[in-house]
Design a protein around this motif. Sequence first.
Motif, PDB file in Angstrom:
ATOM      1  N   LYS A   1       0.846  -1.184   0.000  1.00  0.00           N
ATOM      2  CA  LYS A   1       0.000   0.000   0.000  1.00  0.00           C
ATOM      3  C   LYS A   1       0.881   1.233   0.000  1.00  0.00           C
ATOM      4  CE  LYS A   1      -3.842  -2.050   2.500  1.00  0.00           C
ATOM      5  NZ  LYS A   1      -4.684  -1.977   3.685  1.00  0.00           N
ATOM      6  N   LYS A   2       0.565   2.168  -0.837  1.00  0.00           N
ATOM      7  CA  LYS A   2       1.345   3.400  -0.916  1.00  0.00           C
ATOM      8  C   LYS A   2       0.465   4.566  -0.504  1.00  0.00           C
ATOM      9  CE  LYS A   2       4.378   1.812  -4.553  1.00  0.00           C
ATOM     10  NZ  LYS A   2       4.921   2.069  -5.875  1.00  0.00           N
ATOM     11  N   GLN A   3       1.030   5.463   0.259  1.00  0.00           N
ATOM     12  CA  GLN A   3       0.327   6.683   0.631  1.00  0.00           C
ATOM     13  C   GLN A   3       0.702   7.767  -0.360  1.00  0.00           C
ATOM     14  OE1 GLN A   3       1.402   7.224   4.824  1.00  0.00           O
ATOM     15  NE2 GLN A   3      -0.801   7.449   5.160  1.00  0.00           N
ATOM     16  N   ALA A   4      -0.296   8.506  -0.801  1.00  0.00           N
ATOM     17  CA  ALA A   4      -0.050   9.570  -1.763  1.00  0.00           C
ATOM     18  C   ALA A   4       0.810  10.669  -1.147  1.00  0.00           C
ATOM     19  CB  ALA A   4      -1.363  10.136  -2.262  1.00  0.00           C
ATOM     20  N   GLU A   5       0.545  10.994   0.095  1.00  0.00           N
ATOM     21  CA  GLU A   5       1.315  12.033   0.770  1.00  0.00           C
ATOM     22  C   GLU A   5       1.418  11.692   2.248  1.00  0.00           C
ATOM     23  OE1 GLU A   5      -1.710  15.567   1.342  1.00  0.00           O
ATOM     24  OE2 GLU A   5      -1.589  14.969  -0.753  1.00  0.00           O
ATOM     25  N   PRO A   6       2.439  12.193   2.918  1.00  0.00           N
ATOM     26  CA  PRO A   6       2.610  11.897   4.345  1.00  0.00           C
ATOM     27  C   PRO A   6       1.415  12.395   5.163  1.00  0.00           C
ATOM     28  CG  PRO A   6       4.521  13.061   3.476  1.00  0.00           C
ATOM     29  CD  PRO A   6       3.488  13.044   2.396  1.00  0.00           C
ATOM     30  N   GLN A   7       1.100  11.637   6.198  1.00  0.00           N
ATOM     31  CA  GLN A   7      -0.011  11.999   7.074  1.00  0.00           C
ATOM     32  C   GLN A   7       0.501  12.796   8.263  1.00  0.00           C
ATOM     33  OE1 GLN A   7      -2.016   8.485   8.354  1.00  0.00           O
ATOM     34  NE2 GLN A   7      -4.004   9.433   8.180  1.00  0.00           N
TER      35      GLN A   7
END
Length: 57
Positions: free
Chosen positions: A4-10
């Motif tokens: 799973k890849k996150q589009a941008e840091p949380q």
Amino acid sequence: MEEKKQAEPQDHWDDEDFLAEMQSRVDDYESGRVKGISWEEVKVKIRNRHDDQSAAS
């Protein structure tokens, strides 16, 4: 297996659910409903768990 890849840091500090959970934990600690343990106690528990697992092998 697909990662799973996150589009941008949380940023957790912008997450209302995270903030509510942290506030709940602080309230529990400050009210005395929950007693914290020291870092020394954590290390002893981990060491004992490791020793128990090593002995069972």
